[in-house]
Every structure is written in structure tokens, then in C-alpha cells.
Design a protein around this motif. Sequence first.
Motif, PDB file in Angstrom:
ATOM      1  N   SER A   1      52.512  37.466  56.375  1.00 43.80           N
ATOM      2  CA  SER A   1      52.148  36.880  55.087  1.00 43.80           C
ATOM      3  C   SER A   1      51.019  35.866  55.250  1.00 43.80           C
ATOM      4  O   SER A   1      50.868  35.253  56.329  1.00 43.80           O
ATOM      5  N   LEU A   2      50.258  35.706  54.197  1.00 37.79           N
ATOM      6  CA  LEU A   2      49.241  34.667  54.109  1.00 37.79           C
ATOM      7  C   LEU A   2      49.186  34.189  52.677  1.00 37.79           C
ATOM      8  O   LEU A   2      49.520  34.948  51.745  1.00 37.79           O
ATOM      9  N   ARG A   3      48.742  32.937  52.498  1.00 35.26           N
ATOM     10  CA  ARG A   3      48.468  32.453  51.153  1.00 35.26           C
ATOM     11  C   ARG A   3      47.044  31.946  51.098  1.00 35.26           C
ATOM     12  O   ARG A   3      46.672  31.012  51.820  1.00 35.26           O
ATOM     13  N   LEU A   4      46.269  32.563  50.232  1.00 37.95           N
ATOM     14  CA  LEU A   4      44.894  32.146  50.014  1.00 37.95           C
ATOM     15  C   LEU A   4      44.846  31.136  48.882  1.00 37.95           C
ATOM     16  O   LEU A   4      45.619  31.222  47.927  1.00 37.95           O
ATOM     17  N   SER A   5      43.923  30.200  49.008  1.00 40.54           N
ATOM     18  CA  SER A   5      43.690  29.210  47.966  1.00 40.54           C
ATOM     19  C   SER A   5      42.236  29.265  47.533  1.00 40.54           C
ATOM     20  O   SER A   5      41.349  29.585  48.332  1.00 40.54           O
ATOM     21  N   CYS A   6      42.002  28.933  46.288  1.00 37.38           N
ATOM     22  CA  CYS A   6      40.636  28.845  45.762  1.00 37.38           C
ATOM     23  C   CYS A   6      40.559  27.587  44.925  1.00 37.38           C
ATOM     24  O   CYS A   6      41.191  27.499  43.864  1.00 37.38           O
ATOM     25  N   ALA A   7      39.816  26.613  45.410  1.00 36.94           N
ATOM     26  CA  ALA A   7      39.639  25.353  44.705  1.00 36.94           C
ATOM     27  C   ALA A   7      38.378  25.411  43.860  1.00 36.94           C
ATOM     28  O   ALA A   7      37.306  25.823  44.349  1.00 36.94           O
ATOM     29  N   ALA A   8      38.502  25.009  42.611  1.00 39.83           N
ATOM     30  CA  ALA A   8      37.386  25.090  41.678  1.00 39.83           C
ATOM     31  C   ALA A   8      36.929  23.708  41.249  1.00 39.83           C
ATOM     32  O   ALA A   8      37.744  22.792  41.082  1.00 39.83           O
ATOM     33  N   SER A   9      35.643  23.575  41.067  1.00 45.94           N
ATOM     34  CA  SER A   9      35.099  22.341  40.504  1.00 45.94           C
ATOM     35  C   SER A   9      35.092  22.473  38.990  1.00 45.94           C
ATOM     36  O   SER A   9      35.293  23.555  38.444  1.00 45.94           O
ATOM     37  N   GLY A  10      34.871  21.399  38.329  1.00 44.17           N
ATOM     38  CA  GLY A  10      34.755  21.463  36.882  1.00 44.17           C
ATOM     39  C   GLY A  10      36.008  20.976  36.182  1.00 44.17           C
ATOM     40  O   GLY A  10      37.121  21.206  36.645  1.00 44.17           O
ATOM     41  N   ARG A  11      35.792  20.320  35.048  1.00 46.14           N
ATOM     42  CA  ARG A  11      36.911  19.729  34.335  1.00 46.14           C
ATOM     43  C   ARG A  11      37.614  20.714  33.423  1.00 46.14           C
ATOM     44  O   ARG A  11      38.640  20.380  32.834  1.00 46.14           O
ATOM     45  N   THR A  12      37.064  21.919  33.294  1.00 42.48           N
ATOM     46  CA  THR A  12      37.651  22.876  32.375  1.00 42.48           C
ATOM     47  C   THR A  12      38.262  24.062  33.093  1.00 42.48           C
ATOM     48  O   THR A  12      38.369  25.147  32.523  1.00 42.48           O
ATOM     49  N   PHE A  13      38.702  23.858  34.328  1.00 38.79           N
ATOM     50  CA  PHE A  13      39.322  24.944  35.087  1.00 38.79           C
ATOM     51  C   PHE A  13      40.452  25.579  34.315  1.00 38.79           C
ATOM     52  O   PHE A  13      40.659  26.790  34.373  1.00 38.79           O
ATOM     53  N   SER A  14      41.193  24.791  33.588  1.00 37.14           N
ATOM     54  CA  SER A  14      42.368  25.307  32.882  1.00 37.14           C
ATOM     55  C   SER A  14      42.003  26.327  31.802  1.00 37.14           C
ATOM     56  O   SER A  14      42.875  27.017  31.282  1.00 37.14           O
ATOM     57  N   THR A  15      40.734  26.437  31.470  1.00 35.48           N
ATOM     58  CA  THR A  15      40.304  27.412  30.462  1.00 35.48           C
ATOM     59  C   THR A  15      39.740  28.688  31.077  1.00 35.48           C
ATOM     60  O   THR A  15      39.397  29.628  30.355  1.00 35.48           O
ATOM     61  N   TYR A  16      39.640  28.746  32.407  1.00 39.25           N
ATOM     62  CA  TYR A  16      39.055  29.920  33.057  1.00 39.25           C
ATOM     63  C   TYR A  16      40.112  30.977  33.363  1.00 39.25           C
ATOM     64  O   TYR A  16      41.211  30.661  33.806  1.00 39.25           O
ATOM     65  N   GLY A  17      39.771  32.230  33.161  1.00 39.74           N
ATOM     66  CA  GLY A  17      40.530  33.285  33.794  1.00 39.74           C
ATOM     67  C   GLY A  17      40.080  33.354  35.245  1.00 39.74           C
ATOM     68  O   GLY A  17      38.921  33.057  35.550  1.00 39.74           O
ATOM     69  N   MET A  18      40.969  33.679  36.154  1.00 42.20           N
ATOM     70  CA  MET A  18      40.633  33.708  37.573  1.00 42.20           C
ATOM     71  C   MET A  18      41.029  35.053  38.174  1.00 42.20           C
ATOM     72  O   MET A  18      42.020  35.669  37.777  1.00 42.20           O
ATOM     73  N   GLY A  19      40.264  35.470  39.141  1.00 40.47           N
ATOM     74  CA  GLY A  19      40.549  36.747  39.789  1.00 40.47           C
ATOM     75  C   GLY A  19      40.336  36.678  41.284  1.00 40.47           C
ATOM     76  O   GLY A  19      39.628  35.795  41.788  1.00 40.47           O
ATOM     77  N   TRP A  20      40.987  37.576  41.969  1.00 44.75           N
ATOM     78  CA  TRP A  20      40.781  37.776  43.411  1.00 44.75           C
ATOM     79  C   TRP A  20      40.286  39.208  43.613  1.00 44.75           C
ATOM     80  O   TRP A  20      40.892  40.164  43.096  1.00 44.75           O
ATOM     81  N   PHE A  21      39.220  39.334  44.353  1.00 46.02           N
ATOM     82  CA  PHE A  21      38.668  40.621  44.734  1.00 46.02           C
ATOM     83  C   PHE A  21      38.565  40.665  46.250  1.00 46.02           C
ATOM     84  O   PHE A  21      38.647  39.627  46.917  1.00 46.02           O
ATOM     85  N   ARG A  22      38.367  41.857  46.786  1.00 47.13           N
ATOM     86  CA  ARG A  22      38.204  41.947  48.236  1.00 47.13           C
ATOM     87  C   ARG A  22      37.202  43.031  48.585  1.00 47.13           C
ATOM     88  O   ARG A  22      36.982  43.968  47.811  1.00 47.13           O
ATOM     89  N   GLN A  23      36.606  42.880  49.734  1.00 45.28           N
ATOM     90  CA  GLN A  23      35.634  43.859  50.202  1.00 45.28           C
ATOM     91  C   GLN A  23      35.859  44.113  51.677  1.00 45.28           C
ATOM     92  O   GLN A  23      35.721  43.195  52.509  1.00 45.28           O
ATOM     93  N   ALA A  24      36.224  45.336  51.988  1.00 48.46           N
ATOM     94  CA  ALA A  24      36.424  45.755  53.371  1.00 48.46           C
ATOM     95  C   ALA A  24      35.100  46.240  53.953  1.00 48.46           C
ATOM     96  O   ALA A  24      34.194  46.637  53.200  1.00 48.46           O
ATOM     97  N   PRO A  25      34.961  46.225  55.265  1.00 47.86           N
ATOM     98  CA  PRO A  25      33.713  46.683  55.886  1.00 47.86           C
ATOM     99  C   PRO A  25      33.347  48.099  55.462  1.00 47.86           C
ATOM    100  O   PRO A  25      34.183  49.009  55.501  1.00 47.86           O
ATOM    101  N   GLY A  26      32.114  48.264  55.011  1.00 47.51           N
ATOM    102  CA  GLY A  26      31.641  49.578  54.620  1.00 47.51           C
ATOM    103  C   GLY A  26      32.131  50.074  53.280  1.00 47.51           C
ATOM    104  O   GLY A  26      31.866  51.221  52.905  1.00 47.51           O
ATOM    105  N   LYS A  27      32.843  49.213  52.553  1.00 47.20           N
ATOM    106  CA  LYS A  27      33.383  49.624  51.258  1.00 47.20           C
ATOM    107  C   LYS A  27      32.879  48.706  50.156  1.00 47.20           C
ATOM    108  O   LYS A  27      32.411  47.601  50.413  1.00 47.20           O
ATOM    109  N   GLU A  28      33.014  49.176  48.920  1.00 42.44           N
ATOM    110  CA  GLU A  28      32.632  48.353  47.786  1.00 42.44           C
ATOM    111  C   GLU A  28      33.707  47.313  47.502  1.00 42.44           C
ATOM    112  O   GLU A  28      34.881  47.490  47.848  1.00 42.44           O
TER     113      GLU A  28
END
Length: 124
Positions: free
Chosen positions: A17-44
Motif C-alpha cells: 500500500s501507499l498513500r499519495l498526497s497532493c498539497a494545493a496552494s490557493g484560498r479556494t481549494f475547497s471549490t476545486y474538483g480534484m483528480g489523480w491521473f497516471r502515466q506509465a512508461p511508453g503509455k498515455e
Amino acid sequence: QVQLVESGGGLVQAGGSLRLSCAASGRTFSTYGMGWFRQAPGKEREFGAAISWTGKSRYYADSVKGRFTISRDNAKNTVYLSMNSLKPEDTAVYYCAADLYGLGSSVSNEYDYWGQGTQVVVSS
């Protein structure tokens, strides 16, 4: 301008298991939709998970459903991706992204800001 900084990547054995974190700047973070994407070698780059600004709507790619969980802590301006039962095919650079419209999406073009990525390597 929104800055996103991912952390928590690393090397893990299959089944771990792992837990990734993403810290955002800005005072309006609570209004953003957030997503996680990934890219493997040689792939989109591919969609992994997304969460709406309220946290009430969450979306997952079929490949991670049941193993990954996206969550957010608006007080800390942070979104998380908890990854369990990791497989070698999960090896990729993982990116978080911010959708200023707030809904979160599986479509990368709907995101306005991206982080630099964090590497995840799952060994067999």
C-alpha cells in the motif's frame, strides 16, 4: 494561479500500500474538483480517480476501483489517493490535477492545473 505538489510515491512490493498526497496552494481549494491521473512508461496518461469539491462525488477507473480511494481535507488544502493491493501494472508517475469548475472529471482536458508528479514503482 494554483500550484499542486504531489508526495508519497516510492517503491513498494506487489500487494502493498501507499498513500499519495497532493498539497494545493490557493484560498479556494475547497471549490476545486480534484483528480489523480497516471502515466506509465511508453503509455498515455490515464485517469485514476476524481473527487468533487464537496467530496460527495467520487469517480474511479475500472482498473483501480475497489483498491484505490480518493479523499480530501479542505482544511489542509490536500487531496489524497490511498492505494491498496498494488500491482506491478500500477507502476507509473502519478499526477494530481485541479478542476476549477469543481465537479471533478475523468477527462484530463477538463482540468486546469497539474502537479509535477510522483513516481510509484510496484515490484513483483
